[in-house]
Design a protein around this motif. Structure first.
Motif, PDB file in Angstrom:
ATOM      1  N   ALA A 234       0.917  -1.307  -0.094  1.00 29.02           N
ATOM      2  CA  ALA A 234       0.121  -0.137   0.043  1.00 29.02           C
ATOM      3  C   ALA A 234       0.899   1.345  -0.160  1.00 29.02           C
ATOM      4  CB  ALA A 234      -1.107   0.039   1.284  1.00 29.02           C
ATOM      5  N   GLU A 235       2.124   1.101   0.848  1.00 28.24           N
ATOM      6  CA  GLU A 235       2.886   2.258   0.634  1.00 28.24           C
ATOM      7  C   GLU A 235       3.414   2.645  -0.534  1.00 28.24           C
ATOM      8  OE1 GLU A 235       6.299   1.694   3.457  1.00 28.24           O
ATOM      9  OE2 GLU A 235       6.915   3.790   2.924  1.00 28.24           O
ATOM     10  N   ILE A 236       3.900   1.383  -1.452  1.00 26.31           N
ATOM     11  CA  ILE A 236       4.335   1.818  -2.535  1.00 26.31           C
ATOM     12  C   ILE A 236       3.300   2.351  -3.593  1.00 26.31           C
ATOM     13  CG2 ILE A 236       5.067   0.562  -4.688  1.00 26.31           C
ATOM     14  CD1 ILE A 236       6.931  -1.280  -2.645  1.00 26.31           C
ATOM     15  N   ASP A 238       0.862   4.274  -2.912  1.00 21.39           N
ATOM     16  CA  ASP A 238       0.601   5.343  -2.214  1.00 21.39           C
ATOM     17  C   ASP A 238       1.869   6.432  -3.046  1.00 21.39           C
ATOM     18  OD1 ASP A 238      -0.595   7.620  -0.916  1.00 21.39           O
ATOM     19  OD2 ASP A 238       1.272   7.322   0.640  1.00 21.39           O
ATOM     20  N   GLN A 239       2.917   6.064  -2.842  1.00 21.35           N
ATOM     21  CA  GLN A 239       4.103   6.966  -3.283  1.00 21.35           C
ATOM     22  C   GLN A 239       4.271   6.872  -4.870  1.00 21.35           C
ATOM     23  OE1 GLN A 239       6.735   8.264  -1.273  1.00 21.35           O
ATOM     24  NE2 GLN A 239       5.068   7.634   0.615  1.00 21.35           N
ATOM     25  N   ARG A 240       4.079   5.509  -5.410  1.00 22.46           N
ATOM     26  CA  ARG A 240       4.514   5.707  -6.938  1.00 22.46           C
ATOM     27  C   ARG A 240       3.516   5.813  -7.676  1.00 22.46           C
ATOM     28  NH1 ARG A 240       6.802   1.970 -10.984  1.00 22.46           N
ATOM     29  NH2 ARG A 240       5.041   0.449 -10.717  1.00 22.46           N
ATOM     30  N   GLY A 241       2.005   5.601  -7.323  1.00 21.59           N
ATOM     31  CA  GLY A 241       0.981   5.608  -8.151  1.00 21.59           C
ATOM     32  C   GLY A 241       0.437   4.542  -8.672  1.00 21.59           C
ATOM     33  N   LEU A 242       1.361   3.724  -8.566  1.00 25.29           N
ATOM     34  CA  LEU A 242       1.175   2.139  -8.993  1.00 25.29           C
ATOM     35  C   LEU A 242       1.593   1.043  -8.145  1.00 25.29           C
ATOM     36  CD1 LEU A 242       2.994   2.699 -12.702  1.00 25.29           C
ATOM     37  CD2 LEU A 242       0.375   2.499 -12.223  1.00 25.29           C
ATOM     38  N   SER A 243       1.123   0.005  -8.328  1.00 23.91           N
ATOM     39  CA  SER A 243       1.692  -1.354  -7.487  1.00 23.91           C
ATOM     40  C   SER A 243       3.078  -1.654  -7.768  1.00 23.91           C
ATOM     41  CB  SER A 243       0.846  -2.231  -7.523  1.00 23.91           C
ATOM     42  OG  SER A 243       0.515  -2.681  -8.811  1.00 23.91           O
TER      43      SER A 243
END
Ligand code: NAX
Length: 329
Positions: A234-236, A238-243
């Protein structure tokens, strides 16, 4: 002229034009799973929607443009029956993503149907020695569905990817100890590839002899390690906008590499035969050794009460997922 003793393996990848597909194919053809001298017949599978098949053709053009010496033959498929013909190593990555507001149950059903079809196709077409790793989520239950849909293959042919959770845990521990991941061993992740999974450092070692139990405090494990690994995906997003894609591809490579080449102490999602009280056929993260041919679940480990409770919660979630797709099997 190729040497007459040159080996060629047949590899299938589903979801080949997706994010993880794009991150994994070039590394497979670079020899990172089977070695630098093993040629590869690569069978790429994605669904038959014009835009997606065009994207798959585009990926194929790029693969050709790399002039990989290990690429023996490249074929593109929308039907898993042709895409799995004689396959020996199979990465099941393609799955339906969870849409906005989509219930987990609906996602389970939609993916269940995909993995049932793929299990049936593997049963009919794959090599009897095929090694399958399921990446597409919910990975453990999708692997269970494929396995149960392939009665003529051994259950040992099927696995789910828990290696990303494992690698995430190892990295957090190395960073906490201001150490290198290479100095750590005997760590694993139990249960489902979901926030309920349980990181286990009970038998973990630094430099082969110092117990991680003595080096890491219980509060850090419960309050930082476990939640960081659980929420990393989920953190990724949130930060990257992609899984996560490149790290997931990397974990799939690690998983298959170790299964094929052998290793001691890693995590694989594999069907239980009743080990550690986990019901038969549940595909759970377990600590395993691999001998280059087969994996074996490491037996007779001590599980403390805290970890036992975590495992029970995660296994209950997996049972619930199985209950939801019961009608499919
Ligand atoms: P993308 O949406 O980028 O790609 C998925 C691809 O699969 C698409 O090209 C789609 O057309 C294809 N596809 C869909 N149904 C198919 C079918 N029936 N046969 C063949 N191909 C099919 O997703 P991506 O980011 O690549 O992620 C793929 C899957 O990995 C998702 O289910 C994702 O949730 C899962 N993940 C699993 C992880 C794990 O640790 N087990 C971590 C990363 C990732 O989240």
């Amino acid at each position: 002229m190729p040497a007459s003793n040159e080996k060629t393996v047949k590899v299938s990848v589903t979801g080949a034009s997706g994010q993880i597909g794009y991150a994994i194919l070039f590394r497979i053809l670079n020899g990172e799973v089977f070695g630098k001298h093993v040629k590869i017949d690569l069978q790429l599978i994605d669904i038959n929607v014009d835009k997606i098949q065009r994207a798959l053709h585009g990926v194929a053009l790029e693969l050709e443009d790399c002039a990989f010496p290990l690429l023996n033959n490249l074929t593109l498929h929308s039907d898993p029956h042709t895409g799995f013909t004689d396959t020996e190593y199979c990465f099941l990555i393609g799955a339906k993503p969870r849409g906005p507001g989509m219930e987990r149950k609906v996602l389970l059903q939609a993916n269940g149907e995909i993995f049932k079809t793929q299990g049936v196709a593997l049963n009919e077409r794959a090599s009897r020695r095929v090694k399958v790793v399921v990446v597409g989520n919910p990975a453990n239950t999708n692997a269970y569905i494929a396995m149960m849909s392939a009665p003529d293959l051994s259950k040992e042919n099927f696995s789910a990817m828990m290696r990303l959770d494992h690698n995430r845990a190892v990295n957090q521990i190395a960073s906490q100890l201001d150490s290198n991941v290479n100095r750590l061993s005997n760590i694993c992740v139990w249960g489902n590839h979901s926030p309920t999974m349980g990181v286990d450092i009970t038998n973990g070692l630094l430099d082969g002899s110092n117990n991680l139990k003595d080096l890491l405090n219980k509060e850090w494990i419960a309050e930082t390690l476990q939640p960081t690994v659980a929420k990393r995906g989920a953190e990724i997003i949130d930060q990257r906008g992609l899984s996560s894609a490149a790290s997931a591809a990397n974990a799939a490579i690690d998983h298959m590499h170790d299964w094929v080449n052998g290793t001691t102490w890693t995590t694989m999602g594999v069907p239980s035969q009743g080990e550690y009280g986990i019901p038969e056929n549940i595909i759970s993260g377990f600590p395993v050794n691999c001998n280059g041919e087969r994996y074996s679940i490491i037996q007779n480990l001590d599980i403390d009460d805290v970890l036992q409770k975590k495992i029970e919660v995660s296994i209950a979630e997996l049972k619930d997922e199985q209950e939801n797709i019961k009608g499919l099997l």
